[in-house]
Motif scaffolding. Sequence first.
Motif, PDB file in Angstrom:
ATOM      1  N   ASN A  31       0.806  -1.219   0.000  1.00  0.00           N
ATOM      2  CA  ASN A  31       0.000   0.000   0.000  1.00  0.00           C
ATOM      3  C   ASN A  31       0.839   1.268   0.000  1.00  0.00           C
ATOM      4  O   ASN A  31       0.290   2.374   0.035  1.00  0.00           O
ATOM      5  N   HIS A  32       2.148   1.091  -0.056  1.00  0.00           N
ATOM      6  CA  HIS A  32       3.043   2.242   0.082  1.00  0.00           C
ATOM      7  C   HIS A  32       4.210   2.139  -0.892  1.00  0.00           C
ATOM      8  O   HIS A  32       4.348   1.162  -1.625  1.00  0.00           O
ATOM      9  N   CYS A  33       5.023   3.160  -0.874  1.00  0.00           N
ATOM     10  CA  CYS A  33       6.231   3.211  -1.706  1.00  0.00           C
ATOM     11  C   CYS A  33       7.366   2.576  -0.920  1.00  0.00           C
ATOM     12  O   CYS A  33       7.725   3.075   0.140  1.00  0.00           O
ATOM     13  N   MET A  34       7.901   1.479  -1.437  1.00  0.00           N
ATOM     14  CA  MET A  34       8.935   0.736  -0.721  1.00  0.00           C
ATOM     15  C   MET A  34      10.220   0.721  -1.540  1.00  0.00           C
ATOM     16  O   MET A  34      10.189   0.729  -2.776  1.00  0.00           O
ATOM     17  N   ALA A  35      11.336   0.665  -0.851  1.00  0.00           N
ATOM     18  CA  ALA A  35      12.611   0.672  -1.563  1.00  0.00           C
ATOM     19  C   ALA A  35      13.706   0.044  -0.730  1.00  0.00           C
ATOM     20  O   ALA A  35      13.600  -0.080   0.489  1.00  0.00           O
ATOM     21  N   TRP A  36      14.735  -0.357  -1.414  1.00  0.00           N
ATOM     22  CA  TRP A  36      15.987  -0.802  -0.799  1.00  0.00           C
ATOM     23  C   TRP A  36      17.066   0.218  -1.146  1.00  0.00           C
ATOM     24  O   TRP A  36      17.200   0.612  -2.312  1.00  0.00           O
ATOM     25  N   PHE A  37      17.819   0.622  -0.131  1.00  0.00           N
ATOM     26  CA  PHE A  37      18.976   1.493  -0.284  1.00  0.00           C
ATOM     27  C   PHE A  37      20.197   0.739   0.217  1.00  0.00           C
ATOM     28  O   PHE A  37      20.079  -0.246   0.933  1.00  0.00           O
ATOM     29  N   ARG A  38      21.357   1.246  -0.136  1.00  0.00           N
ATOM     30  CA  ARG A  38      22.587   0.677   0.414  1.00  0.00           C
ATOM     31  C   ARG A  38      23.593   1.787   0.649  1.00  0.00           C
ATOM     32  O   ARG A  38      23.555   2.833   0.015  1.00  0.00           O
ATOM     33  N   VAL A  48      18.731   1.421  -4.544  1.00  0.00           N
ATOM     34  CA  VAL A  48      19.065   0.206  -5.276  1.00  0.00           C
ATOM     35  C   VAL A  48      17.863  -0.278  -6.082  1.00  0.00           C
ATOM     36  O   VAL A  48      17.978  -0.594  -7.259  1.00  0.00           O
ATOM     37  N   ALA A  49      16.717  -0.350  -5.427  1.00  0.00           N
ATOM     38  CA  ALA A  49      15.503  -0.837  -6.086  1.00  0.00           C
ATOM     39  C   ALA A  49      14.289  -0.268  -5.375  1.00  0.00           C
ATOM     40  O   ALA A  49      14.316  -0.087  -4.157  1.00  0.00           O
ATOM     41  N   GLY A  50      13.253  -0.005  -6.127  1.00  0.00           N
ATOM     42  CA  GLY A  50      12.025   0.534  -5.548  1.00  0.00           C
ATOM     43  C   GLY A  50      10.808  -0.105  -6.184  1.00  0.00           C
ATOM     44  O   GLY A  50      10.862  -0.596  -7.315  1.00  0.00           O
ATOM     45  N   ILE A  51       9.711  -0.106  -5.430  1.00  0.00           N
ATOM     46  CA  ILE A  51       8.449  -0.630  -5.955  1.00  0.00           C
ATOM     47  C   ILE A  51       7.323   0.250  -5.438  1.00  0.00           C
ATOM     48  O   ILE A  51       7.276   0.589  -4.252  1.00  0.00           O
ATOM     49  N   ASP A  52       6.434   0.661  -6.346  1.00  0.00           N
ATOM     50  CA  ASP A  52       5.350   1.543  -5.908  1.00  0.00           C
ATOM     51  C   ASP A  52       4.072   0.753  -5.650  1.00  0.00           C
ATOM     52  O   ASP A  52       4.055  -0.486  -5.744  1.00  0.00           O
ATOM     53  N   ARG A  53       3.006   1.483  -5.353  1.00  0.00           N
ATOM     54  CA  ARG A  53       1.759   0.829  -4.930  1.00  0.00           C
ATOM     55  C   ARG A  53       1.102   0.043  -6.057  1.00  0.00           C
ATOM     56  O   ARG A  53       0.283  -0.838  -5.794  1.00  0.00           O
ATOM     57  N   THR A  54       1.470   0.358  -7.298  1.00  0.00           N
ATOM     58  CA  THR A  54       0.885  -0.376  -8.421  1.00  0.00           C
ATOM     59  C   THR A  54       1.756  -1.547  -8.844  1.00  0.00           C
ATOM     60  O   THR A  54       1.408  -2.262  -9.786  1.00  0.00           O
ATOM     61  N   GLY A  55       2.886  -1.706  -8.186  1.00  0.00           N
ATOM     62  CA  GLY A  55       3.780  -2.810  -8.513  1.00  0.00           C
ATOM     63  C   GLY A  55       4.861  -2.455  -9.508  1.00  0.00           C
ATOM     64  O   GLY A  55       5.673  -3.309  -9.875  1.00  0.00           O
ATOM     65  N   THR A  57       8.323  -1.227 -10.762  1.00  0.00           N
ATOM     66  CA  THR A  57       9.635  -1.322 -10.124  1.00  0.00           C
ATOM     67  C   THR A  57      10.649  -0.454 -10.857  1.00  0.00           C
ATOM     68  O   THR A  57      10.493  -0.140 -12.035  1.00  0.00           O
ATOM     69  N   THR A  58      11.680  -0.086 -10.135  1.00  0.00           N
ATOM     70  CA  THR A  58      12.793   0.647 -10.707  1.00  0.00           C
ATOM     71  C   THR A  58      14.073   0.148 -10.066  1.00  0.00           C
ATOM     72  O   THR A  58      14.064  -0.278  -8.907  1.00  0.00           O
ATOM     73  N   TYR A  59      15.157   0.177 -10.828  1.00  0.00           N
ATOM     74  CA  TYR A  59      16.430  -0.345 -10.354  1.00  0.00           C
ATOM     75  C   TYR A  59      17.562   0.607 -10.726  1.00  0.00           C
ATOM     76  O   TYR A  59      17.533   1.250 -11.774  1.00  0.00           O
ATOM     77  N   ALA A  60      18.565   0.637  -9.875  1.00  0.00           N
ATOM     78  CA  ALA A  60      19.784   1.333 -10.232  1.00  0.00           C
ATOM     79  C   ALA A  60      20.441   0.599 -11.397  1.00  0.00           C
ATOM     80  O   ALA A  60      20.358  -0.632 -11.491  1.00  0.00           O
ATOM     81  N   ASP A  61      21.096   1.349 -12.269  1.00  0.00           N
ATOM     82  CA  ASP A  61      21.731   0.725 -13.421  1.00  0.00           C
ATOM     83  C   ASP A  61      22.734  -0.350 -13.010  1.00  0.00           C
ATOM     84  O   ASP A  61      22.896  -1.357 -13.697  1.00  0.00           O
ATOM     85  N   SER A  62      23.386  -0.142 -11.879  1.00  0.00           N
ATOM     86  CA  SER A  62      24.437  -1.058 -11.441  1.00  0.00           C
ATOM     87  C   SER A  62      23.899  -2.431 -11.025  1.00  0.00           C
ATOM     88  O   SER A  62      24.662  -3.395 -10.942  1.00  0.00           O
ATOM     89  N   VAL A  63      22.593  -2.529 -10.767  1.00  0.00           N
ATOM     90  CA  VAL A  63      22.035  -3.802 -10.309  1.00  0.00           C
ATOM     91  C   VAL A  63      20.987  -4.361 -11.265  1.00  0.00           C
ATOM     92  O   VAL A  63      20.500  -5.481 -11.071  1.00  0.00           O
ATOM     93  N   LYS A  64      20.652  -3.599 -12.282  1.00  0.00           N
ATOM     94  CA  LYS A  64      19.599  -4.018 -13.212  1.00  0.00           C
ATOM     95  C   LYS A  64      19.960  -5.359 -13.838  1.00  0.00           C
ATOM     96  O   LYS A  64      21.088  -5.575 -14.284  1.00  0.00           O
ATOM     97  N   GLY A 104       9.313  10.235  -5.410  1.00  0.00           N
ATOM     98  CA  GLY A 104      10.502  10.281  -6.248  1.00  0.00           C
ATOM     99  C   GLY A 104      10.793   8.886  -6.726  1.00  0.00           C
ATOM    100  O   GLY A 104      10.010   7.958  -6.483  1.00  0.00           O
ATOM    101  N   ARG A 105      11.912   8.697  -7.359  1.00  0.00           N
ATOM    102  CA  ARG A 105      12.228   7.389  -7.936  1.00  0.00           C
ATOM    103  C   ARG A 105      12.204   6.292  -6.875  1.00  0.00           C
ATOM    104  O   ARG A 105      11.635   5.220  -7.106  1.00  0.00           O
ATOM    105  N   TYR A 106      12.828   6.557  -5.740  1.00  0.00           N
ATOM    106  CA  TYR A 106      12.818   5.593  -4.639  1.00  0.00           C
ATOM    107  C   TYR A 106      12.009   6.118  -3.468  1.00  0.00           C
ATOM    108  O   TYR A 106      12.067   5.581  -2.367  1.00  0.00           O
TER     109      TYR A 106
END
Length: 122
Positions: A31-38, A48-55, A57-64, A104-106
């Motif tokens: 139900n929310h904006c979730m992300a992983w940072f490092r 590093v990666a994010g996922i929004d409420r609609t599913g 996703t976005t990824y940093a280029d280094s981990v895509k 934002g993105r993440y």
Amino acid sequence: QVRLVESGGGSVQAGGSLRLSCVAARIKPGNHCMAWFRMAPTKEREGVAGIDRTGNTTYADSVKGRFTISQDNDKNTLYLQMTSLKPEDTAMYYCAAEVGRCSGRYGSPDYWGQGTQVTVSS
């Protein structure tokens, strides 16, 4: 009180895999904006990666192509599947949540976990 608790970090050799988990209390990840940072020593924190409420996703280029973010609302858990790990992936990994939609993105996190360490040796 919202809590995010990460687990799953560890030490692996280059090329190995790990799956990080983030169990959320008092918040449903879907139900929310979730992300992983490092954050690595001497470096700034990065998304590093994010996922929004609609599913979406976005990824940093280094981990895509190597990392996959997902969530299980029944378990209130956010995941980060990491494959083909490289030494440069070594960092403390943090789960984060922004209430509602991503600003934002993440996102602009309102809540952070305490982190889980990932160490990749060559």
